[in-house]
Design a protein around this motif. Structure first.
Motif, PDB file in Angstrom:
ATOM      1  N   HIS A 223      53.039 116.525  -3.475  1.00 15.98           N
ATOM      2  CA  HIS A 223      52.730 116.607  -4.906  1.00 15.98           C
ATOM      3  C   HIS A 223      51.638 117.632  -5.219  1.00 15.98           C
TER       4      HIS A 223
ATOM      5  N   CYS B 199      59.893 113.318   0.724  1.00 13.94           N
ATOM      6  CA  CYS B 199      59.205 113.998  -0.387  1.00 13.94           C
ATOM      7  C   CYS B 199      58.435 115.203   0.140  1.00 13.94           C
TER       8      CYS B 199
ATOM      9  N   HIS C 244      59.271 112.197  -7.031  1.00 12.55           N
ATOM     10  CA  HIS C 244      59.271 112.671  -5.644  1.00 12.55           C
ATOM     11  C   HIS C 244      60.394 113.677  -5.510  1.00 12.55           C
TER      12      HIS C 244
ATOM     13  N   GLU D 259      55.121 106.799  -0.749  1.00  7.13           N
ATOM     14  CA  GLU D 259      55.539 108.202  -0.633  1.00  7.13           C
ATOM     15  C   GLU D 259      56.706 108.272   0.342  1.00  7.13           C
ATOM     16  N   PRO D 260      57.928 108.531  -0.160  1.00  8.19           N
ATOM     17  CA  PRO D 260      59.068 108.575   0.762  1.00  8.19           C
ATOM     18  C   PRO D 260      58.913 109.727   1.756  1.00  8.19           C
TER      19      PRO D 260
END
Ligand code: ZN
Length: 243
Positions: A146, A143, A159, A139-140
Motif C-alpha cells: 500500500h 497484495c 488490496h 494483508e493477503p
C-alpha cells in the motif's frame, strides 16, 4: 440530456501556452454539435496540411485533433486576456481573494494528498484512514502493498496484486497496453460489497489495422488469453467454492 450522449476523451493532456508555467490540469467535458465537431476536425486537419488523409487517421488521432482544437481555442483566448485581466484585478485589490478561491479549488490539502506509510506485520498491515484513524487489517499474501496509496476512507482500501500487462505494438501508433489485469479486493466496500477477491481487468483498444498489424493484434490477444487464464486459476484458488 448529457447522460444520454456518448462520451469520449480526454485523449491526452494539452500543454498550456509556452509563456506560462503549468499549475494544474483542469478536465472539462463539453457538449458539441455535429457541426462543431466538423469545424474542429476540419481546422485541425487543415493545420496538418491534410496529411494523413482523414480515411487513414486512427480514431485516437481524430479525437486528438478535435480535443486539440478545443483546447487551443481556450488557451489562445485566455492568453489574449491574461495580462489585462491580471493587471485589472490587481489594481482593484481583489487578487488575494481570487488566489484564495483558486487555492481552495485547485490545490489539495495536506490531508488528501497524504500518502500511506504502511506498516506491515505478520499477515497484517497498518494503514491511516480519514474516517477511522489508524487501523490494522489482514494483508493477503498476494497484495503488492500500500506504499503508493493515498490516505482515504476505510471503504476505499483495496488490496491489489501485481499488475499483469499485455503489450500491443503496431507500425502506425505508439506502443500501447491491450490488457491490464490484477487481483483486487476492497473488503470494506459498503455500496457494492466485495466479499471475495476479484480480477480487475482493463481492455481498451480502437484501431485501424493492415494485415501485419492485425497479426500483431491477434498475437497480443492470444497472449492476453493465456495470461488471463493463468490469473483466473489464481483467482479460483483464492475464492474456493465462491466462483
Ligand atoms: Zn493489501
Amino acid at each position: 440530456m448529457t447522460s444520454d450522449l456518448e462520451q469520449f476523451g480526454p485523449t491526452e493532456t494539452f500543454p498550456c501556452d509556452e509563456n506560462s508555467e503549468a499549475f494544474a490540469v483542469v478536465r472539462l467535458a463539453v457538449e458539441v454539435s455535429r457541426d462543431q465537431l466538423r469545424t474542429a476536425l476540419a481546422i485541425g486537419h487543415a493545420e496538418l496540411n491534410g496529411t494523413p488523409p482523414l480515411d487513414d487517421m486512427a480514431v485516437r488521432d481524430i479525437r486528438r485533433e478535435v480535443e486539440g482544437h478545443l483546447a487551443a481555442a481556450a488557451t489562445i483566448s485566455l492568453y489574449r486576456e491574461t495580462e489585462a485581466v491580471v493587471r485589472r484585478v490587481n489594481e482593484a485589490g481583489i487578487l488575494p481573494t481570487i488566489d484564495a478561491a483558486i487555492n481552495r479549488a485547485y490545490t489539495r490539502t495536506a490531508d488528501d494528498r497524504a500518502q500511506q506509510s504502511a506498516r506491515y506485520g505478520d499477515g497484517t498491515v497498518t494503514l491511516l484512514t480519514t474516517d477511522r484513524g489508524e487501523i490494522t487489517i489482514d494483508e493477503p499474501p498476494w497484495c503488492a502493498g500500500h506504499d503508493g496509496d493515498m490516505v482515504g476512507t476505510l471503504d476505499e482500501i483495496s488490496h491489489n496484486g501485481a499488475e499483469i500487462t499485455v503489450p500491443f505494438v503496431t507500425a502506425r501508433s505508439a506502443p500501447s497496453t491491450i490488457m491490464t489485469a490484477q487481483l483486487s479486493h476492497a473488503p470494506y466496500l459498503t455500496l457494492a460489497p466485495e466479499p471475495f477477491p476479484v480480477l480487475y481487468v482493463e481492455l481498451d483498444e480502437h484501431c485501424d489495422l493492415d494485415v501485419p498489424d492485425g497479426r500483431n493484434l491477434s498475437r497480443a490477444l492470444r497472449l492476453a488469453a493465456v495470461r488471463l487464464d493463468r490469473a483466473l486459476d489464481g483467482l479460483a484458488r483464492l475464492r474456493g467454492d465462491h466462483r
